[in-house]
Structures are given as structure tokens and as C-alpha cells.
Enzyme design. Structure first.
Site, PDB file in Angstrom:
ATOM      1  N   TYR A 138     -13.222  -2.412  10.693  1.00  0.00           N
ATOM      2  CA  TYR A 138     -11.839  -1.899  10.739  1.00  0.00           C
ATOM      3  C   TYR A 138     -11.231  -2.114  12.129  1.00  0.00           C
ATOM      4  CZ  TYR A 138      -8.147   1.659  10.006  1.00  0.00           C
ATOM      5  OH  TYR A 138      -6.949   2.339   9.886  1.00  0.00           O
ATOM      6  N   ALA A 139     -12.022  -1.865  13.185  1.00  0.00           N
ATOM      7  CA  ALA A 139     -11.520  -2.061  14.556  1.00  0.00           C
ATOM      8  C   ALA A 139     -11.158  -3.519  14.789  1.00  0.00           C
ATOM      9  CB  ALA A 139     -12.568  -1.596  15.563  1.00  0.00           C
TER      10      ALA A 139
ATOM     11  N   ALA B 200     -10.287  -5.675  12.477  1.00  0.00           N
ATOM     12  CA  ALA B 200      -9.084  -5.964  11.684  1.00  0.00           C
ATOM     13  C   ALA B 200      -7.831  -5.431  12.381  1.00  0.00           C
ATOM     14  CB  ALA B 200      -9.221  -5.348  10.288  1.00  0.00           C
TER      15      ALA B 200
ATOM     16  N   ARG C 281       0.828   5.700  -1.818  1.00  0.00           N
ATOM     17  CA  ARG C 281       0.545   7.032  -1.274  1.00  0.00           C
ATOM     18  C   ARG C 281       0.488   6.967   0.253  1.00  0.00           C
ATOM     19  NH1 ARG C 281      -5.482   6.184  -2.971  1.00  0.00           N
ATOM     20  NH2 ARG C 281      -6.340   5.670  -0.934  1.00  0.00           N
TER      21      ARG C 281
ATOM     22  N   GLY D 208       0.825  -1.210   0.000  1.00  0.00           N
ATOM     23  CA  GLY D 208       0.000   0.000   0.000  1.00  0.00           C
ATOM     24  C   GLY D 208       0.858   1.258   0.000  1.00  0.00           C
ATOM     25  N   ALA D 209       1.985   1.185  -0.694  1.00  0.00           N
ATOM     26  CA  ALA D 209       2.975   2.278  -0.622  1.00  0.00           C
ATOM     27  C   ALA D 209       2.834   3.295  -1.752  1.00  0.00           C
ATOM     28  CB  ALA D 209       4.386   1.706  -0.603  1.00  0.00           C
TER      29      ALA D 209
ATOM     30  N   ASP E 149      -2.667  -7.135  -5.527  1.00  0.00           N
ATOM     31  CA  ASP E 149      -3.695  -7.073  -4.482  1.00  0.00           C
ATOM     32  C   ASP E 149      -3.227  -8.028  -3.390  1.00  0.00           C
ATOM     33  OD1 ASP E 149      -5.841  -7.463  -2.811  1.00  0.00           O
ATOM     34  OD2 ASP E 149      -7.276  -7.925  -4.405  1.00  0.00           O
ATOM     35  N   VAL E 150      -2.875  -7.484  -2.227  1.00  0.00           N
ATOM     36  CA  VAL E 150      -2.289  -8.333  -1.182  1.00  0.00           C
ATOM     37  C   VAL E 150      -3.263  -9.382  -0.651  1.00  0.00           C
ATOM     38  CG1 VAL E 150      -0.572  -6.618  -0.459  1.00  0.00           C
ATOM     39  CG2 VAL E 150      -2.829  -6.648   0.653  1.00  0.00           C
TER      40      VAL E 150
HETATM   41  P1  NAP Z   1      -4.369   5.460   2.092  1.00  0.00           P
HETATM   42  O1  NAP Z   1      -3.898   6.832   1.875  1.00  0.00           O
HETATM   43  O2  NAP Z   1      -5.773   5.111   1.768  1.00  0.00           O
HETATM   44  O3  NAP Z   1      -3.377   4.472   1.332  1.00  0.00           O
HETATM   45  C1  NAP Z   1      -3.589   3.075   1.364  1.00  0.00           C
HETATM   46  C2  NAP Z   1      -2.908   2.456   0.172  1.00  0.00           C
HETATM   47  O4  NAP Z   1      -3.133   1.025   0.252  1.00  0.00           O
HETATM   48  C3  NAP Z   1      -3.477   2.938  -1.159  1.00  0.00           C
HETATM   49  O5  NAP Z   1      -2.451   3.227  -2.074  1.00  0.00           O
HETATM   50  C4  NAP Z   1      -4.305   1.743  -1.606  1.00  0.00           C
HETATM   51  O6  NAP Z   1      -4.413   1.636  -3.009  1.00  0.00           O
HETATM   52  C5  NAP Z   1      -3.493   0.592  -1.050  1.00  0.00           C
HETATM   53  N1  NAP Z   1      -4.274  -0.631  -1.007  1.00  0.00           N
HETATM   54  C6  NAP Z   1      -5.575  -0.768  -0.668  1.00  0.00           C
HETATM   55  N2  NAP Z   1      -5.963  -2.036  -0.796  1.00  0.00           N
HETATM   56  C7  NAP Z   1      -4.883  -2.731  -1.240  1.00  0.00           C
HETATM   57  C8  NAP Z   1      -4.662  -4.090  -1.586  1.00  0.00           C
HETATM   58  N3  NAP Z   1      -5.641  -5.008  -1.509  1.00  0.00           N
HETATM   59  N4  NAP Z   1      -3.428  -4.467  -2.016  1.00  0.00           N
HETATM   60  C9  NAP Z   1      -2.440  -3.548  -2.123  1.00  0.00           C
HETATM   61  N5  NAP Z   1      -2.599  -2.245  -1.826  1.00  0.00           N
HETATM   62  C10 NAP Z   1      -3.803  -1.839  -1.390  1.00  0.00           C
HETATM   63  O7  NAP Z   1      -4.177   5.014   3.629  1.00  0.00           O
HETATM   64  P2  NAP Z   1      -3.187   5.568   4.786  1.00  0.00           P
HETATM   65  O8  NAP Z   1      -3.924   6.569   5.546  1.00  0.00           O
HETATM   66  O9  NAP Z   1      -1.854   5.876   4.202  1.00  0.00           O
HETATM   67  O10 NAP Z   1      -3.126   4.277   5.710  1.00  0.00           O
HETATM   68  C11 NAP Z   1      -2.076   3.305   5.611  1.00  0.00           C
HETATM   69  C12 NAP Z   1      -2.252   2.272   6.709  1.00  0.00           C
HETATM   70  O11 NAP Z   1      -2.268   2.922   7.985  1.00  0.00           O
HETATM   71  C13 NAP Z   1      -3.563   1.499   6.612  1.00  0.00           C
HETATM   72  O12 NAP Z   1      -3.372   0.171   7.044  1.00  0.00           O
HETATM   73  C14 NAP Z   1      -4.451   2.227   7.594  1.00  0.00           C
HETATM   74  O13 NAP Z   1      -5.480   1.412   8.054  1.00  0.00           O
HETATM   75  C15 NAP Z   1      -3.454   2.584   8.670  1.00  0.00           C
HETATM   76  N6  NAP Z   1      -3.881   3.719   9.510  1.00  0.00           N
HETATM   77  C16 NAP Z   1      -4.115   4.949   8.979  1.00  0.00           C
HETATM   78  C17 NAP Z   1      -4.503   5.998   9.797  1.00  0.00           C
HETATM   79  C18 NAP Z   1      -4.775   7.391   9.288  1.00  0.00           C
HETATM   80  O14 NAP Z   1      -5.218   8.254  10.098  1.00  0.00           O
HETATM   81  N7  NAP Z   1      -4.554   7.701   8.026  1.00  0.00           N
HETATM   82  C19 NAP Z   1      -4.657   5.779  11.172  1.00  0.00           C
HETATM   83  C20 NAP Z   1      -4.416   4.501  11.684  1.00  0.00           C
HETATM   84  C21 NAP Z   1      -4.009   3.486  10.845  1.00  0.00           C
HETATM   85  P3  NAP Z   1      -5.819   2.070  -3.734  1.00  0.00           P
HETATM   86  O15 NAP Z   1      -6.160   3.419  -3.280  1.00  0.00           O
HETATM   87  O16 NAP Z   1      -5.512   1.988  -5.169  1.00  0.00           O
HETATM   88  O17 NAP Z   1      -6.839   1.078  -3.255  1.00  0.00           O
END
Ligand code: NAP
Length: 260
Positions: free
Chosen positions: A161-162, A164, A23, A20-21, A70-71
Site C-alpha cells: 500500500y505504501a 502504491a 462508500r 470507489g464512490a 473494476d478500475v
Molecule cells: P473504503 O471504505 O474501503 O472504500 C473503497 C471503495 O473502493 C469501496 O466501495 C470499494 O468497493 C471500491 N473499490 C475497491 N476496489 C475497486 C476497484 N477495483 N474498482 C472500483 N472500485 C473499487 O475506503 P476509504 O477509506 O473510503 O478509502 C478511499 C481512498 O482513500 C482509498 O484510495 C484509500 O486508500 C485512501 N485512503 C484512505 C484512508 C483512510 O484512513 N480511510 C487514509 C488514506 C488514504 P468494494 O468494497 O466493493 O471492493
């Protein structure tokens, strides 16, 4: 997009996968690990966006490849790890960061909302870890970092989500127990509010302006600001260090205050 990866293949450079890198937090972790000297595989469903992250690392003088996968798909996860190993060398760092949200109150949540979230976070982390750990145990060194969340403690509208993110904590602690004797550590990072497209999407769903929301949320965060992806990348970098080898099975809340 590939690079030669000669240094990584010769064993002089550690090889990291960040899922998921394309962005957000994952992109920041990928850049940080590349700055730390690792060859980095940017694994994401969005191939073009993943290539942008990898290109930015290359332009900054690092080594990276983008791998579309897709992981949550067993064949795709195995193929992604195989490709990284053949192009960069044995993987000894894995960051399970890929994630999605599908928020709703329990009485409105669909089975698809539940399954899709559990699949990406938990099944995806399981599949990627199962494929990558073989290279870590062989190398007698490895670092696994899983993204949990403060939502693991409970968050209205996020029962999927919680569950997971709480699951990621049990997964992490069990990996630490099973893999420690091979020199492999497993730790989880549980972020609070981080400024990414994921939180922006939540603001849109709630019908609030994202900038106004961040100001409002900051009032309840002890350090007085929302987090940035780099705040999480710094902790991931620490877990990968040689001197972090005695830290395993831990969950570190990175939330601008205590949340556990
Ligand atoms: P994000 O901006 O939505 O980025 C997530 C990335 O994961 C996107 O590039 C997405 O691609 C990719 N992704 C989604 N499904 C995937 C799959 N099946 N296989 C491979 N890649 C996939 O999210 P983020 O805010 O950076 O969050 C990153 C992690 O931190 C997540 O696990 C999130 O739950 C966790 N987190 C975030 C926050 C927060 O406040 N942002 C807080 C706590 C935890 P697509 O967009 O193309 O689907």
C-alpha cells in the site's frame, strides 16, 4: 440507474467521475461535487452500493449515475468512461479514489497481496486517467485528483500500500507536467486516519475495538480527532474550483497535522 443528464450533455454542467464512490471517502467526494453543481458518475465494483450513493445524490436534488466497473480492468475502465460520456457528457473531473488494502509484514506478504493492491491503486488510476484525459485536453480544462495516503511515507505492514500511495504521488506530478498546457491540473490528497470501513477493517485485523482505537489514535493527532470523509471531500472540492487552476502537481496531507 440513469438520469436524463440533459444539462450536463448541453455543456452547462461539469461532469465528474469518482471511483470507489460506493462508500467512505469516495461517496463523500461524490456528494460534495454534486453539491458543487457537477453531474457525478459513481464508479465502483459494487453496483448496488454505487446505486445507493447515486440515489442519495438524486434525492438531494443533484445529478448522478452509478456505473459498475473494476478500475483495474482495462476493458471495464474504458467502457465506464465511454458510458459516462454518452450518458452525462465529456468528463472533465476525475477522482481516482478506488482502493483496497491487503496488509502484512513483508516476510508474510504474498504476491497476490502485492499485485492486487498495486493493481487497484496504480493500474486503476492509470487506466481511468488515460481514458478520461482525452476529454479534458479536448475541453482545454480538467481536474485530476488522486488519493494518496500518509502511508506513502512508510507504514509497518503496508509495504504494498505504501508503494502504491507513493506511486500515486509520482503519477500525479507527471500528469501535472504533461497536461498543464491543456488547462488540466493534477493534484493528490494524502489523508491520515479517516473514519471509514477501510480503517474499521484494519481494526478488526488488529483485534482492537474500532471506537477504542479511534480514541487512542486521536491522542497522537494534533487536532485531537480522527478525520471524516467530508474532510477529504472539502479538499477535493477546492482542487476542482476555477481559482485553483494555478495549483498543480501538489500533494496535500490532510491528517490533522503535518505528516510530510
Ligand atoms: P473504503 O471504505 O474501503 O472504500 C473503497 C471503495 O473502493 C469501496 O466501495 C470499494 O468497493 C471500491 N473499490 C475497491 N476496489 C475497486 C476497484 N477495483 N474498482 C472500483 N472500485 C473499487 O475506503 P476509504 O477509506 O473510503 O478509502 C478511499 C481512498 O482513500 C482509498 O484510495 C484509500 O486508500 C485512501 N485512503 C484512505 C484512508 C483512510 O484512513 N480511510 C487514509 C488514506 C488514504 P468494494 O468494497 O466493493 O471492493
Amino acid at each position: 440507474m440513469t438520469t436524463t443528464g440533459a444539462a450536463a450533455r448541453s455543456g452547462r454542467q461539469r461532469v465528474a467521475i469518482v471511483t470507489g464512490a460506493a462508500r467512505g471517502i469516495g461517496a463523500a467526494i461524490a456528494s460534495r461535487l454534486a453539491d458543487d453543481g457537477m453531474a457525478v458518475a459513481v464508479v465502483d465494483v459494487d453496483e448496488q452500493a454505487g446505486a445507493r450513493t447515486a440515489n442519495a445524490i438524486l434525492e438531494a436534488g443533484g445529478l448522478a449515475i452509478a456505473v459498475a466497473a473494476d478500475v483495474a480492468d482495462e476493458t471495464a475502465a474504458d467502457a465506464a468512461v465511454d458510458r459516462v460520456v454518452s450518458e452525462l457528457g465529456p468528463v472533465t473531473v476525475l477522482v481516482n479514489n478506488a482502493g483496497i488494502i491487503a496488509d502484512n509484514l513483508i516476510f508474510k506478504m504474498t504476491v497476490d497481496d502485492w499485485d492486487s493492491v498495486l493493481d487497484v491503486h496504480l493500474r486503476g488510476a492509470f487506466l481511468m486517467t488515460r481514458a478520461a484525459q482525452a476529454y479534458m485536453t479536448q475541453a482545454k480544462w480538467g481536474r485530476i485528483i488522486n488519493l494518496s495516503s500518509t502511508s506513502a511515507l512508510g507504514n509497518r505492514g503496508q509495504v504494498n500500500y505504501a508503494a502504491a500511495k507513493a506511486g500515486m504521488q509520482g503519477f500525479t506530478k507527471t500528469l501535472a507536467l504533461e497536461l498543464g498546457k491543456f488547462g488540466v491540473t493534477a493534484n493528490a490528497i494524502a489523508p491520515g486516519f479517516i473514519d471509514t470501513e477501510m480503517t474499521q477493517a484494519t481494526a478488526e485485523r488488529l483485534g482492537v475495538d474500532f471506537d477504542d482505537w479511534k480514541v487512542a489514535v486521536s491522542r497522537d493527532i494534533p487536532v485531537g480527532r480522527v478525520g471524516q470523509p467530508e474532510d477529504i471531500a472539502a479538499v477535493a472540492s477546492f482542487f476542482c474550483r476555477e481559482e485553483a487552476g494555478y495549483v498543480s502537481g501538489q500533494v496535500i496531507y490532510v491528517a490533522g497535522g503535518p505528516r510530510s
